[in-house]
Design a protein around this motif. Structure first.
Motif, mmCIF file in Angstrom:
data_model
loop_
_atom_site.group_PDB
_atom_site.id
_atom_site.type_symbol
_atom_site.label_atom_id
_atom_site.label_comp_id
_atom_site.label_asym_id
_atom_site.label_seq_id
_atom_site.Cartn_x
_atom_site.Cartn_y
_atom_site.Cartn_z
ATOM 1 N N PHE A 141 0.832 -1.200 0.000
ATOM 2 C CA PHE A 141 0.000 0.000 0.000
ATOM 3 C C PHE A 141 0.872 1.258 0.000
ATOM 4 O O PHE A 141 0.593 2.216 -0.727
ATOM 5 C CB PHE A 141 -0.935 0.013 1.211
ATOM 6 C CG PHE A 141 -1.798 1.236 1.290
ATOM 7 C CD1 PHE A 141 -2.914 1.360 0.484
ATOM 8 C CD2 PHE A 141 -1.484 2.271 2.158
ATOM 9 C CE1 PHE A 141 -3.707 2.495 0.532
ATOM 10 C CE2 PHE A 141 -2.271 3.411 2.229
ATOM 11 C CZ PHE A 141 -3.388 3.524 1.416
ATOM 12 N N PHE A 142 1.936 1.249 0.798
ATOM 13 C CA PHE A 142 2.818 2.417 0.843
ATOM 14 C C PHE A 142 3.570 2.599 -0.476
ATOM 15 O O PHE A 142 3.771 3.716 -0.948
ATOM 16 C CB PHE A 142 3.805 2.297 2.003
ATOM 17 C CG PHE A 142 3.220 2.673 3.332
ATOM 18 C CD1 PHE A 142 2.935 3.997 3.633
ATOM 19 C CD2 PHE A 142 2.927 1.700 4.273
ATOM 20 C CE1 PHE A 142 2.384 4.353 4.858
ATOM 21 C CE2 PHE A 142 2.383 2.044 5.498
ATOM 22 C CZ PHE A 142 2.102 3.367 5.798
ATOM 23 N N LEU A 143 3.968 1.483 -1.091
ATOM 24 C CA LEU A 143 4.715 1.577 -2.343
ATOM 25 C C LEU A 143 3.838 2.002 -3.510
ATOM 26 O O LEU A 143 4.315 2.662 -4.442
ATOM 27 C CB LEU A 143 5.372 0.229 -2.657
ATOM 28 C CG LEU A 143 6.520 -0.218 -1.732
ATOM 29 C CD1 LEU A 143 6.991 -1.618 -2.119
ATOM 30 C CD2 LEU A 143 7.688 0.767 -1.805
ATOM 31 N N SER A 144 2.564 1.603 -3.473
ATOM 32 C CA SER A 144 1.677 1.867 -4.625
ATOM 33 C C SER A 144 0.530 2.803 -4.264
ATOM 34 O O SER A 144 -0.461 2.868 -4.987
ATOM 35 C CB SER A 144 1.108 0.536 -5.137
ATOM 36 O OG SER A 144 0.360 -0.113 -4.119
ATOM 37 N N HIS A 145 0.663 3.510 -3.154
ATOM 38 C CA HIS A 145 -0.427 4.369 -2.670
ATOM 39 C C HIS A 145 -0.893 5.358 -3.728
ATOM 40 O O HIS A 145 -2.094 5.557 -3.947
ATOM 41 C CB HIS A 145 0.036 5.115 -1.414
ATOM 42 C CG HIS A 145 -0.986 6.057 -0.874
ATOM 43 N ND1 HIS A 145 -1.000 7.410 -1.184
ATOM 44 C CD2 HIS A 145 -2.057 5.856 -0.060
ATOM 45 C CE1 HIS A 145 -2.021 7.985 -0.583
ATOM 46 N NE2 HIS A 145 -2.679 7.078 0.118
#
Length: 354
Positions: A141-145
């Protein structure tokens, strides 16, 4: 009658859910467009390394499980554990979660040990997988937010701020509280009821199997095998993406999104994840511009071709490995019986000599 109804529910509900999902998502799909995509956009040679990596993921899972069983004092041969893992996934194609129960029963019976302890070790095995998926979900989620939020905003999707106001959330919370309260009552009550005593013993054995991870001599090996298992799962999908002209340039983060979505999709109680797995994959592909929502739209042939091809390759492999496993187990049972016969014959001969 109760057994018949129970069997129908266990077998019928997953099948019905699978059929419903497939019909819902593919009722308006252009099958000719999907066929054309399979003919023009796929290099099937890429699936050879996918199969190899997939087999190694099962071997690593058996190696990790052996560490847990050793912590419980159970020394099962690695070959037996590998066969049991192969058999597990094969049976799960028929009835979801049936394979786990069968695997625990098979190993417990062969090694003449407690079923609930072995089952508890499998609960620990699955719990570690759940924790891994949760960690991967957070990292992904943090990488592709940015890509995910951009996609949701374009589709006018709800932000999720009112999740706590939905009825299903509170039903889930209430169920969890009820389960915890029931467990506390079972252990706190002074009743000596036979059924309660059996439940207590079963829960104690399950707990002992569950905490077998904490009893391991080499916890770092357990962690290493966990990384290897999920690394294999990820690289299966990554290598498979190289086989398609429209996914080979997506990048690691995009494939990680597909991987996490598909892992969550496998939790849906359908046969082999059919329907739910494809939905998760196509939703992830839509985020990165491969196909459009709704997923039943005829303009989504490429995402459909990708999802079904990758899934079918995996299912065919599971069937082949399952057949191999049951043949291997039959040979194993025969050798054990012959070994007992030889020992008995030798003992009888010595007795006759005396």
């Amino acid at each position: 009658m109760k057994k018949i109804i129970s069997t129908l529910l266990k077998c019928g509900v997953p099948v019905a859910l699978s059929v419903l999902l497939v019909w819902f998502f593919y009722k308006s799909m252009d099958m000719d467009a999907i066929k054309k995509s399979l003919e023009e956009d796929v290099n099937f040679w890429w699936f050879a390394p996918v199969i190899v990596v997939s087999i190694f993921s099962h071997v690593f899972r058996a190696c990790r499980w052996r560490l847990q069983l050793r912590a419980l004092g159970i020394e099962a041969p690695l070959r037996v554990l590998i066969d049991s893992v192969f058999g597990t996934y094969f049976l799960n194609l028929l009835v979801p979660r049936l394979g786990e129960v069968w695997r625990a029963g098979y190993v417990a019976s062969r090694e003449r040990t407690s079923f609930t302890k072995v089952m508890g070790s499998m609960v620990g095995d699955r719990l570690s997988d759940t924790v891994t998926v949760l960690l991967l979900t957070v990292v992904t989620f943090f990488l592709s937010h940015g890509a995910i939020m951009k996609f949701l905003n374009q589709k006018g999707a709800a932000s999720g701020e009112n999740m706590f106001a939905t009825w299903w959330f509170w039903v889930l919370v209430g169920f969890c509280v009820l389960v915890v309260a029931l467990l506390v009552w079972i252990f706190k009550t002074k009743s000596e009821n036979k059924v309660l005593n059996k439940v207590r013993l079963m829960l104690v054995n399950l707990w002992e199997g569950l905490i077998s991870i904490a009893k391991m001599e080499n916890k770092w090996m357990f962690l290493l095998y966990t990384v290897l298992i999920w690394g294999c799962y990820f690289f299966q999908l990554y290598i498979a993406s190289m086989a398609f002209t429209f996914t080979k340039d997506l990048g690691i983060v995009a494939i990680l999104v597909l991987f996490v979505f598909s892992s969550v999709g496998m939790a849906v109680p359908t046969n082999g994840g059919v329907g739910a797995w494809q939905y998760a994959i196509m939703f992830g592909l839509a985020i990165y511009g491969v196909g459009e929502l709704p997923l039943g739209d005829p303009y989504n042939p490429q995402a459909s071709a990708f999802a079904w091809t990758v899934w079918l390759v995996q299912q065919v492999l599971l069937v082949v490995l399952g057949i191999y496993a049951f043949i291997s187990m039959a040979i194993d049972r025969r050798s054990i019986k012959q070994g007992k016969t030889v020992i008995l014959t030798k003992s009888d001969a010595e007795g006759m000599t005396l």
